[in-house]
Design a protein around this motif. Structure first.
Motif, PDB file in Angstrom:
ATOM      1  N   ALA A 174       2.197  -3.069  13.338  1.00 57.01           N
ATOM      2  CA  ALA A 174       3.329  -3.874  12.962  1.00 57.01           C
ATOM      3  C   ALA A 174       3.034  -4.152  11.350  1.00 57.01           C
ATOM      4  CB  ALA A 174       3.323  -5.254  13.721  1.00 57.01           C
ATOM      5  N   ARG A 175       1.890  -4.736  11.181  1.00 57.39           N
ATOM      6  CA  ARG A 175       1.708  -5.051   9.636  1.00 57.39           C
ATOM      7  C   ARG A 175       1.854  -3.892   8.770  1.00 57.39           C
ATOM      8  NH1 ARG A 175      -2.077  -8.093   6.880  1.00 57.39           N
ATOM      9  NH2 ARG A 175      -1.641  -8.135   4.594  1.00 57.39           N
ATOM     10  N   VAL A 176       1.640  -2.624   9.053  1.00 55.93           N
ATOM     11  CA  VAL A 176       1.718  -1.425   8.366  1.00 55.93           C
ATOM     12  C   VAL A 176       3.273  -1.239   8.198  1.00 55.93           C
ATOM     13  CG1 VAL A 176       1.342   0.870   8.355  1.00 55.93           C
ATOM     14  CG2 VAL A 176      -0.424  -0.601   8.938  1.00 55.93           C
ATOM     15  N   ARG A 177       3.940  -1.311   9.312  1.00 56.40           N
ATOM     16  CA  ARG A 177       5.402  -1.154   9.304  1.00 56.40           C
ATOM     17  C   ARG A 177       5.899  -2.365   8.284  1.00 56.40           C
ATOM     18  NH1 ARG A 177       4.807  -0.158  14.802  1.00 56.40           N
ATOM     19  NH2 ARG A 177       5.455  -2.444  15.430  1.00 56.40           N
ATOM     20  N   GLY A 178       5.503  -3.285   8.255  1.00 59.54           N
ATOM     21  CA  GLY A 178       6.164  -4.415   7.350  1.00 59.54           C
ATOM     22  C   GLY A 178       5.820  -4.218   5.954  1.00 59.54           C
ATOM     23  N   LEU A 179       4.631  -3.678   5.646  1.00 59.05           N
ATOM     24  CA  LEU A 179       4.422  -3.335   4.394  1.00 59.05           C
ATOM     25  C   LEU A 179       5.140  -1.986   4.008  1.00 59.05           C
ATOM     26  CD1 LEU A 179       0.423  -3.439   4.478  1.00 59.05           C
ATOM     27  CD2 LEU A 179       2.168  -5.000   3.200  1.00 59.05           C
ATOM     28  N   GLU A 180       5.307  -1.107   4.728  1.00 58.38           N
ATOM     29  CA  GLU A 180       5.787   0.216   4.176  1.00 58.38           C
ATOM     30  C   GLU A 180       7.424  -0.104   3.966  1.00 58.38           C
ATOM     31  OE1 GLU A 180       4.984   3.503   3.870  1.00 58.38           O
ATOM     32  OE2 GLU A 180       3.184   2.400   3.459  1.00 58.38           O
ATOM     33  N   ALA A 181       7.965  -1.170   5.046  1.00 59.67           N
ATOM     34  CA  ALA A 181       9.377  -1.443   4.735  1.00 59.67           C
ATOM     35  C   ALA A 181       9.936  -2.122   3.545  1.00 59.67           C
ATOM     36  CB  ALA A 181       9.884  -2.265   5.932  1.00 59.67           C
ATOM     37  N   ALA A 182       8.760  -2.754   2.866  1.00 61.59           N
ATOM     38  CA  ALA A 182       9.162  -3.753   1.493  1.00 61.59           C
ATOM     39  C   ALA A 182       8.773  -2.462   0.445  1.00 61.59           C
ATOM     40  CB  ALA A 182       7.881  -4.469   1.376  1.00 61.59           C
ATOM     41  N   HIS A 183       8.095  -1.439   0.527  1.00 66.79           N
ATOM     42  CA  HIS A 183       7.952  -0.750  -0.629  1.00 66.79           C
ATOM     43  C   HIS A 183       9.231   0.150  -1.392  1.00 66.79           C
ATOM     44  CE1 HIS A 183       3.597   0.084   1.178  1.00 66.79           C
ATOM     45  NE2 HIS A 183       3.848  -1.018   0.561  1.00 66.79           N
ATOM     46  N   PRO A 184      10.235   0.181  -0.880  1.00 69.92           N
ATOM     47  CA  PRO A 184      11.439   0.954  -1.184  1.00 69.92           C
ATOM     48  C   PRO A 184      12.033   0.055  -2.317  1.00 69.92           C
ATOM     49  CG  PRO A 184      11.227   1.647   0.893  1.00 69.92           C
ATOM     50  CD  PRO A 184      10.333   0.417   0.881  1.00 69.92           C
ATOM     51  N   LEU A 185      12.237  -1.324  -1.803  1.00 72.47           N
ATOM     52  CA  LEU A 185      12.777  -2.445  -2.728  1.00 72.47           C
ATOM     53  C   LEU A 185      12.049  -2.543  -3.784  1.00 72.47           C
ATOM     54  CD1 LEU A 185      15.236  -4.319  -2.927  1.00 72.47           C
ATOM     55  CD2 LEU A 185      13.875  -5.994  -1.553  1.00 72.47           C
TER      56      LEU A 185
END
Length: 252
Positions: A174-185
């Motif tokens: 879940a933490r990895v998904r959160g980090l990855e979701a922020a990268h495009p922005l």
């Protein structure tokens, strides 16, 4: 075996020993301290051999035993090498002068950070007009986990490098998904911001420095007291992006 075969064997053994010594030294380039068992696990060298190598490296000043326990860290010789490299490298680049200008324009602490294994290394930092208590001082390393600097670095690292970081810190999915979701922005905006992520009451903005091919070289970061600078944050973001843009492209 022919008469001239022995020197080759000796040379091969010597080369293997040298490679192992360099491997042990590299551990302390990546981490602040480690025990002999941890070095053995990282390098794949038998722990008994690691102990002998650490004794040799300690005698020459490249590593030293910590006073507080069984761990070892970089010794005085290694520290002098690192400082000489850092000073020489900065003298040949525009990083120092650009950080000084950024600090002067913002009145805040400015730093240049690079990814080093699973951590962020502060290559250089320039204090602002007011003293700021924060964890980014020259030579400091911090995990690539949270904060504007970590976000900006992770967002521009190759996927394989990011996966190594996540695995090293055993981050839950879940933490990895959160980090990855922020990268495009972060990539779209060209900046990452955070507040109290590493140091309570400190706000930061980080922007990536890229080479001609678009590969990450590091990030420029500005840090300021959160309670005193809220209205100036857009200005800081503009300044840090301008500094990163100036340092991007070519050799810095």
């Amino acid at each position: 075996m022919s008469a001239d075969a022995a020197p080759t064997a000796v040379s091969g053994n010597a080369g293997r020993t040298t490679d192992r010594l360099l491997g042990v030294l590299m551990v302390f380039a990546e981490t602040e301290e480690a025990t002999a068992a941890q070095v053995a696990e990282i390098t794949g060298i038998p722990v008994s051999t690691v102990y002998r190598m650490l004794e040799r490296l300690s005698a020459s000043g490249f590593v030293q035993r910590r006073d507080t326990g069984p761990a070892y860290g970089a010794g005085p010789v290694a520290v002098r090498f690192a400082e000489r490299y850092r000073s020489g490298a900065l003298e040949r680049t525009s990083i120092g002068p650009r950080l000084a200008r950024l600090s002067h324009e913002s009145g805040e602490l400015a730093a240049f950070m690079v990814p080093m294994g699973t951590e962020a290394l502060c290559v250089d930092a320039v204090e602002g007009a007011r003293v700021l208590r924060c964890c980014y001082t020259r030579g400091a390393v911090r995990p690539l986990l949270r904060g504007a600097t970590a976000e900006a670095l992770l967002a521009h690292l190759p996927e394989s490098r990011r996966e190594e970081v996540y695995a090293a810190y055993r981050l839950p999915a879940a933490r990895v998904r959160g980090l990855e979701a922020a990268h495009p922005l972060v990539r779209e905006r060209g900046v990452a911001v955070s507040e109290s992520a590493l140091d309570e009451g400190v706000w930061g903005a980080s922007s990536p420095v890229l080479d001609d091919s678009g590969a990450l070289k590091g990030v420029v970061t500005v840090m300021a007291p959160a309670a005193l600078t809220e209205r100036r944050r857009p200005y800081y973001v503009r300044l840090v992006k301008e500094a990163a843009r100036d340092l991007s492209g070519g050799t810095i």
